[in-house]
Enzyme design. Structure first.
Site, mmCIF file in Angstrom:
data_model
loop_
_atom_site.group_PDB
_atom_site.id
_atom_site.type_symbol
_atom_site.label_atom_id
_atom_site.label_comp_id
_atom_site.label_asym_id
_atom_site.label_seq_id
_atom_site.Cartn_x
_atom_site.Cartn_y
_atom_site.Cartn_z
ATOM 1 N N HIS A 197 0.845 -1.195 0.000
ATOM 2 C CA HIS A 197 0.000 0.000 0.000
ATOM 3 C C HIS A 197 0.884 1.250 0.000
ATOM 4 O O HIS A 197 2.096 1.171 0.209
ATOM 5 C CB HIS A 197 -0.931 0.014 1.226
ATOM 6 C CG HIS A 197 -0.225 -0.013 2.528
ATOM 7 N ND1 HIS A 197 -0.151 -1.127 3.326
ATOM 8 C CD2 HIS A 197 0.476 0.942 3.173
ATOM 9 C CE1 HIS A 197 0.540 -0.850 4.408
ATOM 10 N NE2 HIS A 197 0.936 0.390 4.334
HETATM 11 C C1 T46 Z 1 2.639 0.802 7.246
HETATM 12 C C2 T46 Z 1 3.291 -0.483 7.596
HETATM 13 C C3 T46 Z 1 4.745 -0.325 7.887
HETATM 14 C C4 T46 Z 1 -5.610 -0.048 12.508
HETATM 15 O O1 T46 Z 1 -6.794 -0.295 12.815
HETATM 16 N N1 T46 Z 1 -4.924 0.940 13.139
HETATM 17 C C5 T46 Z 1 -3.643 1.259 12.831
HETATM 18 O O2 T46 Z 1 -3.053 2.208 13.432
HETATM 19 C C6 T46 Z 1 -2.987 0.498 11.791
HETATM 20 C C7 T46 Z 1 -1.541 0.822 11.416
HETATM 21 C C8 T46 Z 1 -3.682 -0.500 11.170
HETATM 22 N N2 T46 Z 1 -4.963 -0.774 11.510
HETATM 23 C C9 T46 Z 1 -5.682 -1.880 10.869
HETATM 24 C C10 T46 Z 1 -5.833 -1.777 9.355
HETATM 25 C C11 T46 Z 1 -5.895 -3.221 8.930
HETATM 26 O O3 T46 Z 1 -7.215 -3.697 9.039
HETATM 27 O O4 T46 Z 1 -4.911 -3.065 11.090
HETATM 28 C C12 T46 Z 1 -5.037 -3.944 9.985
HETATM 29 C C13 T46 Z 1 -3.661 -4.339 9.475
HETATM 30 O O5 T46 Z 1 -3.052 -3.195 8.860
HETATM 31 P P1 T46 Z 1 -2.211 -3.295 7.514
HETATM 32 O O6 T46 Z 1 -2.711 -4.411 6.684
HETATM 33 O O7 T46 Z 1 -2.179 -1.928 6.892
HETATM 34 O O8 T46 Z 1 -0.773 -3.671 8.098
HETATM 35 P P2 T46 Z 1 0.634 -3.586 7.349
HETATM 36 O O9 T46 Z 1 1.606 -4.266 8.228
HETATM 37 O O10 T46 Z 1 0.542 -4.041 5.946
HETATM 38 O O11 T46 Z 1 0.960 -2.010 7.308
HETATM 39 C C14 T46 Z 1 1.244 -1.330 8.521
HETATM 40 C C15 T46 Z 1 0.585 0.048 8.487
HETATM 41 O O12 T46 Z 1 -0.817 -0.088 8.218
HETATM 42 C C16 T46 Z 1 1.187 0.944 7.429
HETATM 43 O O13 T46 Z 1 0.848 2.273 7.729
HETATM 44 O O14 T46 Z 1 3.251 1.681 6.672
HETATM 45 O O15 T46 Z 1 2.647 -1.162 8.684
#
Ligand code: T46
Length: 137
Positions: free
Chosen positions: A51
């Site tokens: 993303h």
């Molecule tokens: C990034 C990389 C390094 C929340 O509800 N609150 C939060 O503060 C965050 C960060 C995520 N979420 C939810 C959104 C998704 O449903 O947690 C779930 C997993 O998030 P995501 O799939 O975006 O996780 P990563 O590891 O792919 O990405 C994360 C961060 O989202 C992003 O900002 O830069 O870590």
């Protein structure tokens, strides 16, 4: 811009008791911190990211273990291996990121400029490319 995404050295104070690493506003980061989050226990072989953010600025640190992060501005890509607790990667808005090769003990710590807002994410690569071309002057 990819060239604005850089590795930065944190203040690091080490002695026989271990290391103390510092991230301080106006020194290592230039945005007020609104949120801190961290990834742990990432299973071997898992990939995260996939993303871009429209507004969010970040400093990404690996306090323990190691992982790879590839940044992509739609024109070129750059891969970083984060494996040292006193090194952070500054990631600016409009950058696609993919993270992989997490070691079993890896921690991915993110210092962020904004509160969580799903509408700040672009999670589709074609949408990301379209977003970039609209953003061009
Ligand atoms: C990034 C990389 C390094 C929340 O509800 N609150 C939060 O503060 C965050 C960060 C995520 N979420 C939810 C959104 C998704 O449903 O947690 C779930 C997993 O998030 P995501 O799939 O975006 O996780 P990563 O590891 O792919 O990405 C994360 C961060 O989202 C992003 O900002 O830069 O870590």
């Amino acid at each position: 811009m990819l060239e604005d995404c850089k590795l930065i050295e944190l203040q690091s104070l080490g002695d026989s008791r271990g290391m103390l690493n510092v991230i301080e506003y106006a020194n290592e980061i230039h945005f007020p911190i609104k949120r801190v989050y961290f990834l742990t226990k990432v299973p071997s072989g898992s990939e995260r990211g996939g993303h871009a953010h429209k507004i969010l600025q970040q400093l990404i640190i690996c306090p323990s273990g190691a992982f790879d992060i590839t940044l992509d501005d739609g024109e070129s890509k750059k891969k970083f291996t984060l494996s040292e607790s006193h090194i952070g990667l500054k990631v600016t808005p409009g950058i696609w990121r993919e993270m992989s090769n997490f070691s079993g003990d890896a921690v991915c710590l993110v210092i962020a400029s904004e509160l969580y807002d799903e509408s700040d994410y672009i999670r589709d690569y074609e949408e990301f490319k379209a977003y970039l071309s609209k953003a061009q002057p």
